[in-house]
Enzyme design. Structure first.
Site, short mmCIF file in Angstrom:
data_model
loop_
_atom_site.label_atom_id
_atom_site.label_comp_id
_atom_site.label_asym_id
_atom_site.label_seq_id
_atom_site.Cartn_x
_atom_site.Cartn_y
_atom_site.Cartn_z
N LYS A 11 0.70 -1.29 -0.03
CA LYS A 11 -0.11 0.05 -0.14
C LYS A 11 1.03 1.31 0.05
O LYS A 11 2.14 1.12 0.32
CB LYS A 11 -1.03 0.02 1.32
CG LYS A 11 -1.98 -1.12 1.01
CD LYS A 11 -2.92 -1.10 2.10
CE LYS A 11 -4.17 -2.36 2.04
NZ LYS A 11 -5.10 -2.43 3.14
N PHE A 59 -15.73 2.71 6.71
CA PHE A 59 -14.37 2.96 6.29
C PHE A 59 -13.94 3.15 4.77
O PHE A 59 -12.94 3.57 4.41
CB PHE A 59 -13.11 2.27 6.89
CG PHE A 59 -13.46 0.70 6.76
CD1 PHE A 59 -13.14 0.19 5.44
CD2 PHE A 59 -14.34 -0.09 7.43
CE1 PHE A 59 -13.28 -1.20 5.21
CE2 PHE A 59 -14.32 -1.47 7.33
CZ PHE A 59 -13.74 -2.06 6.16
N ARG A 87 -2.11 -15.00 4.38
CA ARG A 87 -2.70 -14.16 5.40
C ARG A 87 -1.94 -14.49 6.74
O ARG A 87 -1.99 -13.51 7.73
CB ARG A 87 -4.36 -14.50 5.69
CG ARG A 87 -5.21 -14.03 4.18
CD ARG A 87 -6.43 -14.39 4.09
NE ARG A 87 -7.41 -13.86 5.11
CZ ARG A 87 -7.76 -12.42 4.85
NH1 ARG A 87 -7.45 -11.75 3.99
NH2 ARG A 87 -8.81 -12.20 5.80
N THR A 93 -5.45 -7.51 10.39
CA THR A 93 -5.88 -6.28 9.50
C THR A 93 -5.26 -5.00 10.26
O THR A 93 -4.87 -4.31 9.76
CB THR A 93 -7.30 -5.93 9.56
OG1 THR A 93 -7.83 -7.12 8.68
CG2 THR A 93 -7.71 -4.83 8.64
N ARG A 104 2.44 -6.80 8.53
CA ARG A 104 1.59 -5.73 9.04
C ARG A 104 2.31 -5.35 10.62
O ARG A 104 2.38 -4.08 10.74
CB ARG A 104 0.13 -6.03 9.02
CG ARG A 104 -0.47 -6.20 7.74
CD ARG A 104 -1.83 -6.81 8.00
NE ARG A 104 -2.59 -6.35 6.57
CZ ARG A 104 -3.62 -6.96 6.16
NH1 ARG A 104 -4.26 -8.00 7.13
NH2 ARG A 104 -4.14 -6.93 5.23
N ASN A 114 -1.95 -0.44 6.59
CA ASN A 114 -1.52 -1.71 7.44
C ASN A 114 -0.64 -2.38 6.38
O ASN A 114 -0.58 -3.68 6.29
CB ASN A 114 -2.88 -2.68 7.78
CG ASN A 114 -3.88 -3.00 6.41
OD1 ASN A 114 -3.50 -2.35 5.38
ND2 ASN A 114 -4.81 -3.89 6.80
N HIS A 117 -2.23 -5.69 1.26
CA HIS A 117 -3.65 -6.46 1.12
C HIS A 117 -3.23 -7.59 0.86
O HIS A 117 -2.43 -7.99 0.35
CB HIS A 117 -4.24 -5.72 0.08
CG HIS A 117 -5.45 -6.49 -0.57
ND1 HIS A 117 -6.56 -6.44 0.17
CD2 HIS A 117 -5.57 -7.35 -1.65
CE1 HIS A 117 -7.29 -7.42 -0.39
NE2 HIS A 117 -7.06 -7.79 -1.47
P1 CMP Z 1 -7.15 -5.06 3.26
O1 CMP Z 1 -6.54 -6.37 3.36
O2 CMP Z 1 -6.51 -4.06 1.96
O3 CMP Z 1 -8.89 -5.06 2.87
C1 CMP Z 1 -9.88 -3.91 3.13
C2 CMP Z 1 -9.18 -3.14 3.93
O4 CMP Z 1 -9.94 -2.23 4.74
C3 CMP Z 1 -8.03 -3.45 5.07
O5 CMP Z 1 -7.10 -4.28 4.48
C4 CMP Z 1 -7.93 -2.29 5.94
O6 CMP Z 1 -6.69 -1.54 5.23
C5 CMP Z 1 -9.24 -1.58 5.62
N1 CMP Z 1 -9.99 -1.86 6.97
C6 CMP Z 1 -10.68 -2.73 7.45
N2 CMP Z 1 -11.11 -2.51 8.35
C7 CMP Z 1 -10.92 -1.20 8.83
C8 CMP Z 1 -11.39 -0.22 9.85
N3 CMP Z 1 -12.32 -0.85 10.88
N4 CMP Z 1 -11.13 0.92 9.76
C9 CMP Z 1 -10.22 1.29 8.64
N5 CMP Z 1 -9.83 0.48 7.68
C10 CMP Z 1 -10.31 -0.68 7.94
#
Ligand code: CMP
Length: 141
Positions: A11, A59, A87, A93, A104, A114, A117
């Site tokens: 990211k 979000f 994962r 996350t 992460r 984070n 993805h």
């Molecule tokens: P990613 O694996 O890219 O898939 C969806 C993304 O949404 C996740 O990583 C986070 O970066 C974002 N995300 C998920 N939950 C939240 C949250 N509660 N607040 C902000 N961002 C979120």
């Protein structure tokens, strides 16, 4: 082959902090082969499309804005059990909740920034790989 690929994006914050090389090294050391790779910059529309599954989440707007705020590195990775193993490698996350040693934990700062993805299912791994790359049979090498 279906079931052995996953799609990752490094990211914007992690790319601009020059973490790309370290992250790719850890991915390779964990046994993933890079089958496709590109550095690119998502438009807001592309970020909306990629994360459309989250469009009703609170979000979503911030996520789309962030993912279009700087360069990303997209990769198709191959390994047996790729989705689940990746994962595990990247961790939870929220970097604050991610296990020690995960990507992460090392390179993320918060849920939005984070670091990476990772696809959440085999089906989405294929959809997401097709989003970024003209694939078809090109992973068969
Ligand atoms: P990613 O694996 O890219 O898939 C969806 C993304 O949404 C996740 O990583 C986070 O970066 C974002 N995300 C998920 N939950 C939240 C949250 N509660 N607040 C902000 N961002 C979120």
């Amino acid at each position: 082959m279906a079931g052995d690929i996953t799609l990752t994006m490094i990211k914007p914050y992690a790319v601009t902090k020059n973490y790309t090389g370290d992250i790719i090294t850890q991915i390779n050391k964990a046994g993933f082969k890079i089958k496709a790779l590109k550095m690119t910059w998502l438009s807001p529309l592309q970020a909306e499309q990629f994360y459309a599954v989250h469009k009703d989440r609170p979000f979503y707007g911030a996520l789309v804005q962030y993912m279009a705020s700087g360069p990303i590195v997209a990769m198709v990775l191959q390994k047996e059990n790729a989705v689940a193993d990746f994962r595990k490698l990247i961790g939870a996350t929220d970097p604050a909740e991610a296990a020690e040693g995960t990507i992460r934990k090392q390179f993320g700062t918060d849920k939005q920034r984070n670091a990476v993805h990772g696809s959440d299912s085999d089906e989405n791994a294929i959809i997401e790989s097709n989003f970024h790359f003209a694939i078809k049979d090109q992973y068969a090498y």
